[in-house]
Design a protein around this motif. Structure first.
Motif, mmCIF file in Angstrom:
data_model
loop_
_atom_site.group_PDB
_atom_site.id
_atom_site.type_symbol
_atom_site.label_atom_id
_atom_site.label_comp_id
_atom_site.label_asym_id
_atom_site.label_seq_id
_atom_site.Cartn_x
_atom_site.Cartn_y
_atom_site.Cartn_z
ATOM 1 N N THR A 1 -8.176 7.472 -0.681
ATOM 2 C CA THR A 1 -7.191 6.733 -1.751
ATOM 3 C C THR A 1 -6.469 5.594 -0.897
ATOM 4 O O THR A 1 -6.303 4.534 -1.527
ATOM 5 C CB THR A 1 -6.293 7.607 -2.305
ATOM 6 O OG1 THR A 1 -7.099 8.716 -3.006
ATOM 7 C CG2 THR A 1 -5.290 7.182 -3.309
ATOM 8 N N ARG A 2 -5.883 5.807 0.056
ATOM 9 C CA ARG A 2 -4.983 4.725 0.783
ATOM 10 C C ARG A 2 -5.742 3.644 1.293
ATOM 11 O O ARG A 2 -5.495 2.578 1.069
ATOM 12 C CB ARG A 2 -4.302 5.572 2.057
ATOM 13 C CG ARG A 2 -3.463 4.769 2.815
ATOM 14 C CD ARG A 2 -3.862 4.098 3.919
ATOM 15 N NE ARG A 2 -4.098 4.871 5.001
ATOM 16 C CZ ARG A 2 -4.787 4.625 6.109
ATOM 17 N NH1 ARG A 2 -5.478 3.518 6.302
ATOM 18 N NH2 ARG A 2 -5.048 5.646 7.201
ATOM 19 N N VAL B 1 -6.780 1.464 -1.821
ATOM 20 C CA VAL B 1 -5.517 0.876 -2.346
ATOM 21 C C VAL B 1 -5.060 -0.542 -1.211
ATOM 22 O O VAL B 1 -4.989 -1.538 -1.814
ATOM 23 C CB VAL B 1 -4.230 1.807 -2.507
ATOM 24 C CG1 VAL B 1 -2.816 0.856 -2.569
ATOM 25 C CG2 VAL B 1 -4.496 2.867 -3.324
ATOM 26 N N THR C 1 0.856 -1.154 -0.023
ATOM 27 C CA THR C 1 -0.011 -0.123 0.031
ATOM 28 C C THR C 1 0.850 1.064 -0.007
ATOM 29 O O THR C 1 0.676 2.031 -0.882
ATOM 30 C CB THR C 1 -0.977 -0.182 1.201
ATOM 31 O OG1 THR C 1 -1.810 -1.104 1.272
ATOM 32 C CG2 THR C 1 -1.871 1.476 1.222
ATOM 33 N N THR C 2 1.720 1.280 0.910
ATOM 34 C CA THR C 2 2.840 2.381 1.133
ATOM 35 C C THR C 2 3.295 2.541 -0.477
ATOM 36 O O THR C 2 3.534 3.919 -0.991
ATOM 37 C CB THR C 2 3.844 2.104 1.970
ATOM 38 O OG1 THR C 2 3.263 1.909 3.224
ATOM 39 C CG2 THR C 2 4.816 3.482 1.927
ATOM 40 N N ILE D 1 0.733 10.238 -3.140
ATOM 41 C CA ILE D 1 -0.297 10.501 -2.354
ATOM 42 C C ILE D 1 0.154 11.695 -1.415
ATOM 43 O O ILE D 1 -0.300 12.428 -0.873
ATOM 44 C CB ILE D 1 -0.741 9.303 -1.413
ATOM 45 C CG1 ILE D 1 -2.015 9.593 -0.703
ATOM 46 C CG2 ILE D 1 0.487 8.939 -0.617
ATOM 47 C CD1 ILE D 1 -2.524 8.402 -0.148
ATOM 48 N N CYS E 1 0.916 3.817 -2.930
ATOM 49 C CA CYS E 1 0.429 5.212 -2.844
ATOM 50 C C CYS E 1 1.427 6.219 -3.183
ATOM 51 O O CYS E 1 1.427 7.416 -3.645
ATOM 52 C CB CYS E 1 -0.081 5.228 -1.232
ATOM 53 S SG CYS E 1 -1.625 4.301 -1.141
ATOM 54 N N TYR E 2 2.735 5.926 -2.738
ATOM 55 C CA TYR E 2 3.907 6.952 -2.833
ATOM 56 C C TYR E 2 4.499 6.938 -4.152
ATOM 57 O O TYR E 2 4.763 7.975 -4.676
ATOM 58 C CB TYR E 2 5.012 6.659 -1.614
ATOM 59 C CG TYR E 2 4.625 7.286 -0.522
ATOM 60 C CD1 TYR E 2 5.417 8.581 -0.129
ATOM 61 C CD2 TYR E 2 3.735 7.152 0.430
ATOM 62 C CE1 TYR E 2 5.203 9.287 1.117
ATOM 63 C CE2 TYR E 2 3.513 7.680 1.755
ATOM 64 C CZ TYR E 2 4.131 8.824 2.005
ATOM 65 O OH TYR E 2 3.818 9.547 3.001
ATOM 66 N N ALA F 1 -6.824 12.017 -0.055
ATOM 67 C CA ALA F 1 -5.463 10.979 0.275
ATOM 68 C C ALA F 1 -6.002 9.658 1.287
ATOM 69 O O ALA F 1 -5.406 8.839 0.916
ATOM 70 C CB ALA F 1 -4.298 11.718 1.049
#
Length: 484
Positions: free
Chosen positions: A370-371, A374, A348-349, A358, A352-353, A367
């Motif tokens: 969205t997180r 995901v 996920t990290t 994000i 997202c990044y 945000a």
């Protein structure tokens, strides 16, 4: 074991996980899920990483594999120590200096957009495959000892499994995982130690000294293999272990994200030092347990299963005491989730990044939505990948997927090595193609190695070849200017 008792044990375990989740999910900030607010005690991270490093595959496979390859696995572990030293002295200072959340952001700064996306993509691919396989293998054991007896089909039990993981991680993320890893490591080690004590008692072994003597007297306890053609040759295993650790810990978002939750670099390095020492001891204990299990089976005239992975589960659930069986169930359950929960958070990290950026979204509510989406998406993806392995239901294919997952770290090894040890920029657009070509060439060389190299058979050191080919490819597409 009685299925009702197993259910009670697993329910108790998850109540503990949800209690930890509730405790760690208070006073959240927008970055807590990804960074743990960088307040994790180093000793907690060090202990928890043991369980995440071992996983269910180690818990089940290492003791059984002793019957096939003695203590040769320990040669790999010795190489780990050098790899962890490289991480502590070279990679951690880099990550802390750049204040990274996703470690692959370094590739964008060093080489450019396509290198960055390539590194993140290969991590996501490898971790999705690797963690799904780990959960699949352990879920198979839980299916036999619990869900089959309740008439629950495999797909339902897996759905329950991934849903529970999602529930206790979707709020606190890495902050929760750091604490749950500690609980999972405790139960994994407790299961092994209880098994050793029980089997030692059955074999009339008294004390640690007597245990060490009895284990060392067995032919299984042979550590070093000097046959250069063998896949378990010492030098192959040692250097492979070193590079496996560098790429599968130091270049892996899952493992590094936990280190980066420490308060500062000094604490993170301290964590890595103690983690290394504990991990070496723990692996030795797993190998010793393997010897004891074979001795126990021989003494009690118990047939060794065709798949040695089944030896420990068979003895623990059908021949050991009820207490030992309960502890084993706790251990195998912990092993199943110690890898999956942190992997979901890391995937996920990274997504997202590295792909959604994000951190650059000023709308915090959007945000957050969205997180969460995901995180749920990767939970469902893992569910379907696990079912795919069940549908394939072919152990050789599963092993092949493990091998393929290992190939994906080669391009990462080449990218980071070139970035750290040269001053060259590269033609960034070429990097995705090189990251595909290097593993393909490695596979071709490996398939022909015995014919071309006088019987030489590649083992884990194929990773080194893969990384070297990626390095050479980057060298060929380098820019002539040495300006960073």
């Amino acid at each position: 074991m009685d299925s009702n008792l197993v259910l009670i044990v697993i329910t108790f375990y998850f109540l503990l996980l949800f209690l930890i989740s509730w405790f760690t999910s208070r006073d959240l900030t927008s970055d807590t899920f990804f960074t743990g607010d960088r307040k994790s005690p180093w000793f907690l991270v060090a202990f928890g990483m043991i369980g995440a490093s071992l996983s269910g595959v180690t818990f089940i496979s290492v003791p059984g594999e002793v019957g096939n390859s003695n203590f040769y696995y320990f040669q790999l572990v010795l190489g780990y120590t050098v790899g962890y030293a490289v991480i502590a002295k070279l990679l951690l200072p880099l990550y802390y200096k750049l204040n990274l959340v996703s470690i692959y952001a370094y590739l964008e700064e060093r080489f450019g957009f396509w290198s960055y996306k390539t590194g993140a993509f290969f991590f996501i691919l490898s971790r999705t495959l690797g963690s799904s396989i780990r959960v699949f293998l352990v879920a198979g054991v839980l299916q036999i000892i619990l869900f089959d007896q309740w008439g629950i089909p495999f797909w339902v039990s897996v759905l329950i499994t991934v849903t529970l993981i999602w529930l206790y991680t979707f709020r606190g993320g890495i902050k929760t995982v750091v604490w749950t890893d500690t609980l999972q490591t405790f139960f994994m080690l407790l299961a092994v130690l209880v098994s050793i004590v029980l089997v030692s008692k059955e074999l009339n072994i008294t004390g640690v000294g007597d245990l060490m003597v009895k284990v060392s007297e067995q032919p299984y306890s042979k550590i070093f293999n000097w046959d250069w053609k063998s896949g378990t040759n010492f030098f192959k295993q040692f250097f492979s272990g070193m590079f496996i650790v560098i790429v599968m810990t130091g270049l892996d978002q899952d493992m590094m994200q936990k280190n980066l939750t420490c308060r500062n670099l000094k604490d993170a390095q301290k964590n890595m030092f103690w983690f290394t020492n504990i991990l070496v001891l723990v692996n030795l204990i797993f190998l010793a347990l393997g010897v004891l299990l074979y001795m126990y089976a021989e003494t009690n005239q118990i047939a060794i299963p065709e798949r040695t992975d089944d030896l420990y589960p068979l003895l623990a659930t059908s021949h050991f005491s009820t207490f030992a069986g309960i502890v084993f169930v706790l251990g195998i359950t912990a092993a199943a989730y110690s890898s999956a929960d942190s992997t979901l958070t890391a995937l996920t990290t990274s997504f997202c990044y590295d792909f959604l950026q994000i951190d650059k979204n000023p709308d915090k509510e959007k945000a957050l939505t969205t997180r969460k989406a995901v995180h749920l998406g990767f939970t469902l993806l893992m569910f379907f990948v696990i079912l795919l392995f069940r549908w394939i239901n072919d152990q050789s294919v599963i092993n092949a997927v493990f091998l393929i997952a290992g190939y994906t770290y080669g391009p990462l090894l080449g990218l980071y090595s070139f970035g750290l040890f040269t001053r060259y920029k590269v033609k960034d657009a070429w990097v995705p193609y090189l990251a595909v070509i290097a593993p393909l060439i490695s596979f071709f060389i490996s398939s022909q190695s015995e014919k071309w190299f006088w019987g030489y058979k590649f083992g884990f050191e194929l990773l080194i070849l893969n990384g070297l080919l990626m390095f050479i490819g980057l060298w060929l597409v380098r820019l002539r200017s040495t300006d960073r």
